[in-house]
Scaffold this active site. Structure first.
Site, PDB file in Angstrom:
ATOM      1  CG  ASN A   1      -7.977  -4.419  -3.710  1.00  0.00           C
ATOM      2  OD1 ASN A   1      -9.321  -4.382  -3.813  1.00  0.00           O
ATOM      3  ND2 ASN A   1      -7.469  -3.410  -2.643  1.00  0.00           N
TER       4      ASN A   1
ATOM      5  CB  ILE B   1     -17.870  -3.159  -0.832  1.00  0.00           C
ATOM      6  CG1 ILE B   1     -18.140  -3.849  -2.039  1.00  0.00           C
ATOM      7  CG2 ILE B   1     -17.302  -3.847   0.513  1.00  0.00           C
ATOM      8  CD1 ILE B   1     -19.092  -5.035  -2.053  1.00  0.00           C
TER       9      ILE B   1
ATOM     10  CB  THR C   1     -14.265  -0.213   2.062  1.00  0.00           C
ATOM     11  OG1 THR C   1     -14.333   0.838   0.881  1.00  0.00           O
ATOM     12  CG2 THR C   1     -14.810  -1.640   1.580  1.00  0.00           C
TER      13      THR C   1
ATOM     14  CG  ASP D   1      -2.146   0.719   0.990  1.00  0.00           C
ATOM     15  OD1 ASP D   1      -3.249   0.272   1.158  1.00  0.00           O
ATOM     16  OD2 ASP D   1      -2.201   1.976   1.026  1.00  0.00           O
TER      17      ASP D   1
ATOM     18  CE  LYS E   1     -12.302   0.160 -10.136  1.00  0.00           C
ATOM     19  NZ  LYS E   1     -11.228  -0.650  -9.473  1.00  0.00           N
TER      20      LYS E   1
ATOM     21  CE1 TYR F   1     -13.667   3.539  -8.456  1.00  0.00           C
ATOM     22  CE2 TYR F   1     -15.617   2.271  -9.576  1.00  0.00           C
ATOM     23  CZ  TYR F   1     -14.471   2.454  -8.532  1.00  0.00           C
ATOM     24  OH  TYR F   1     -14.537   1.353  -7.908  1.00  0.00           O
TER      25      TYR F   1
HETATM   26  N1  NAD Z   1     -16.049   0.165  -1.775  1.00  0.00           N
HETATM   27  C1  NAD Z   1     -16.667  -0.116  -2.991  1.00  0.00           C
HETATM   28  O1  NAD Z   1     -17.853   0.153  -2.881  1.00  0.00           O
HETATM   29  C2  NAD Z   1     -16.020  -0.720  -4.183  1.00  0.00           C
HETATM   30  C3  NAD Z   1     -16.931  -1.185  -5.136  1.00  0.00           C
HETATM   31  C4  NAD Z   1     -16.339  -1.767  -6.178  1.00  0.00           C
HETATM   32  C5  NAD Z   1     -14.992  -1.969  -6.569  1.00  0.00           C
HETATM   33  N2  NAD Z   1     -13.884  -1.588  -5.657  1.00  0.00           N
HETATM   34  C6  NAD Z   1     -12.759  -1.361  -5.843  1.00  0.00           C
HETATM   35  O2  NAD Z   1     -12.096  -2.127  -4.793  1.00  0.00           O
HETATM   36  C7  NAD Z   1     -10.718  -1.825  -4.459  1.00  0.00           C
HETATM   37  C8  NAD Z   1     -10.363  -1.400  -2.860  1.00  0.00           C
HETATM   38  O3  NAD Z   1     -11.488  -0.366  -2.658  1.00  0.00           O
HETATM   39  P1  NAD Z   1     -11.955  -0.045  -0.993  1.00  0.00           P
HETATM   40  O4  NAD Z   1     -13.219   0.091  -1.124  1.00  0.00           O
HETATM   41  O5  NAD Z   1     -11.170  -1.282  -0.047  1.00  0.00           O
HETATM   42  O6  NAD Z   1     -11.064   1.022  -0.860  1.00  0.00           O
HETATM   43  P2  NAD Z   1     -10.157   1.567   0.425  1.00  0.00           P
HETATM   44  O7  NAD Z   1     -10.274   3.148   0.285  1.00  0.00           O
HETATM   45  O8  NAD Z   1     -10.759   0.996   1.734  1.00  0.00           O
HETATM   46  O9  NAD Z   1      -8.691   1.100   0.294  1.00  0.00           O
HETATM   47  C9  NAD Z   1      -8.075   1.007  -0.877  1.00  0.00           C
HETATM   48  C10 NAD Z   1      -6.512   1.206  -0.359  1.00  0.00           C
HETATM   49  O10 NAD Z   1      -5.887   1.419  -1.740  1.00  0.00           O
HETATM   50  C11 NAD Z   1      -4.623   2.385  -1.361  1.00  0.00           C
HETATM   51  N3  NAD Z   1      -4.118   3.199  -2.426  1.00  0.00           N
HETATM   52  C12 NAD Z   1      -4.893   4.021  -3.096  1.00  0.00           C
HETATM   53  N4  NAD Z   1      -4.048   4.568  -4.157  1.00  0.00           N
HETATM   54  C13 NAD Z   1      -2.888   3.874  -4.145  1.00  0.00           C
HETATM   55  C14 NAD Z   1      -1.591   3.974  -4.943  1.00  0.00           C
HETATM   56  N5  NAD Z   1      -1.391   4.791  -5.866  1.00  0.00           N
HETATM   57  N6  NAD Z   1      -0.750   3.216  -4.548  1.00  0.00           N
HETATM   58  C15 NAD Z   1      -0.876   1.952  -3.452  1.00  0.00           C
HETATM   59  N7  NAD Z   1      -1.953   2.179  -2.776  1.00  0.00           N
HETATM   60  C16 NAD Z   1      -2.846   2.773  -3.126  1.00  0.00           C
HETATM   61  C17 NAD Z   1      -5.158   3.018  -0.296  1.00  0.00           C
HETATM   62  O11 NAD Z   1      -3.999   3.325   0.605  1.00  0.00           O
HETATM   63  C18 NAD Z   1      -5.957   2.175   0.571  1.00  0.00           C
HETATM   64  O12 NAD Z   1      -5.284   1.436   1.605  1.00  0.00           O
HETATM   65  C19 NAD Z   1     -10.658  -0.399  -5.381  1.00  0.00           C
HETATM   66  O13 NAD Z   1      -9.774  -0.773  -6.453  1.00  0.00           O
HETATM   67  C20 NAD Z   1     -12.009  -0.006  -5.718  1.00  0.00           C
HETATM   68  O14 NAD Z   1     -12.104   0.390  -6.719  1.00  0.00           O
HETATM   69  C21 NAD Z   1     -14.678  -0.950  -4.305  1.00  0.00           C
END
Ligand code: NAD
Length: 251
Positions: A92, A191, A193, A39, A162, A158
């Site tokens: 991710n 989700i 988060t 991360d 995706k 976004y």
């Molecule tokens: N939460 C949702 O509703 C949802 C839905 C569909 C897809 N997603 C996808 O799931 C993945 C994780 O999302 P999440 O909800 O757990 O978000 P989150 O914000 O809880 O976690 C994302 C993590 O990625 C890290 N990060 C961001 N930019 C970075 C970079 N340039 N280099 C390294 N690390 C980096 C952040 O520090 C964080 O720890 C993402 O790709 C997001 O698009 C999330």
């Protein structure tokens, strides 16, 4: 620890300090993998890795900025040096980005989202694949979204990123299937988060209403599907895009 399905296998998870990535890293470790918690938030990665080590798992915190190919290359190298040959990866790390209609979207916001959510997945596979081949094969999951197949007003960058992740996944799967590397994408619904932390209660209710399940998803529910796709139980599954969305896309 008794042997489990990922025992002896090294996994790299980007964006593993929070949310879905943290849940995936935790489940992989529970099931025996040694996990690189990667991360750009190094403190968060260290905290997560320390929590895994406390449970008896082998884990390593690695700082990575997925928008920077040199940083990704170094993180993959650090993973292999610290934990051994790489066979599993979950790409991710991602951001939500600015909200504005396409005709008003700031070009720099577009670039930032594409750099993280699409370039980041390419750079990750670019440096993971040679290591996974060297290890004799393995599996990759790229974290897409329901917005890898649906549009969403206000999130052009976004959505485009995706959709790109889904296409990139299919291409890499075709390229590497003969060499024993499976590549799949996961499409979560919304989700609960930290990614949604700036969503006000009314917008949150609106998001919930889009899911027939009547609630947002949990990171652990995405982790279950992701780890299944990484496991040998999914040995004939490659090049496809798997939803975990409470029915969002069925409407
Ligand atoms: N939460 C949702 O509703 C949802 C839905 C569909 C897809 N997603 C996808 O799931 C993945 C994780 O999302 P999440 O909800 O757990 O978000 P989150 O914000 O809880 O976690 C994302 C993590 O990625 C890290 N990060 C961001 N930019 C970075 C970079 N340039 N280099 C390294 N690390 C980096 C952040 O520090 C964080 O720890 C993402 O790709 C997001 O698009 C999330």
């Amino acid at each position: 620890m008794t042997a489990q399905e990922f025992t002896g296998r090294t996994a790299l998870v980007t964006g593993a300090a929070s949310g879905i990535g943290l849940a995936v890293a935790t489940l992989l470790a529970e099931r025996g993998a040694q996990v690189a918690v990667a991360d750009w938030n190094l403190d968060g990665a260290r905290e997560a890795a320390a929590a895994l080590v406390k449970t008896g798992a082998k884990a390593l915190a690695v700082q990575v900025d997925v928008t920077d190919p040199a940083s990704v290359e170094a993180a993959v190298r650090a993973t292999v040096q610290g934990l051994g040959p790489l066979s599993l990866a979950v790409n991710n790390a991602g951001i939500g980005g600015a909200i504005a209609p396409t005709g008003a979207y700031e070009p720099e916001d577009w670039r930032r989202v594409l750099a993280t959510n699409l370039d980041g997945v390419f750079y990750s596979m670019r440096y993971e694949l040679p290591e996974i081949l060297a290890a004799g094969g393995g599996a990759i999951v790229n974290m897409a979204s329901i917005l890898g197949t649906n549009g969403f007003a206000g999130s052009p960058a976004y959505v485009a990123a995706k959709h790109g992740v889904v296409g990139l996944t299919k291409t890499a799967a075709i390229e590497y299937a003969p060499q024993g590397v499976r590549v799949n994408a996961v499409g979560p619904g919304f989700i609960d988060t930290p990614l949604l932390k700036d969503t006000d209660p009314a917008a949150r209710d609106l998001l919930i209403s889009l899911h027939p399940a009547g609630r947002l998803g949990r990171a652990e529910e995405v982790a279950e599907l992701t780890t299944f796709l990484l496991s040998d139980r999914a040995s004939y599954v490659t090049g496809s895009y798997h939803l975990v969305d409470g029915g969002y896309s069925a409407r």
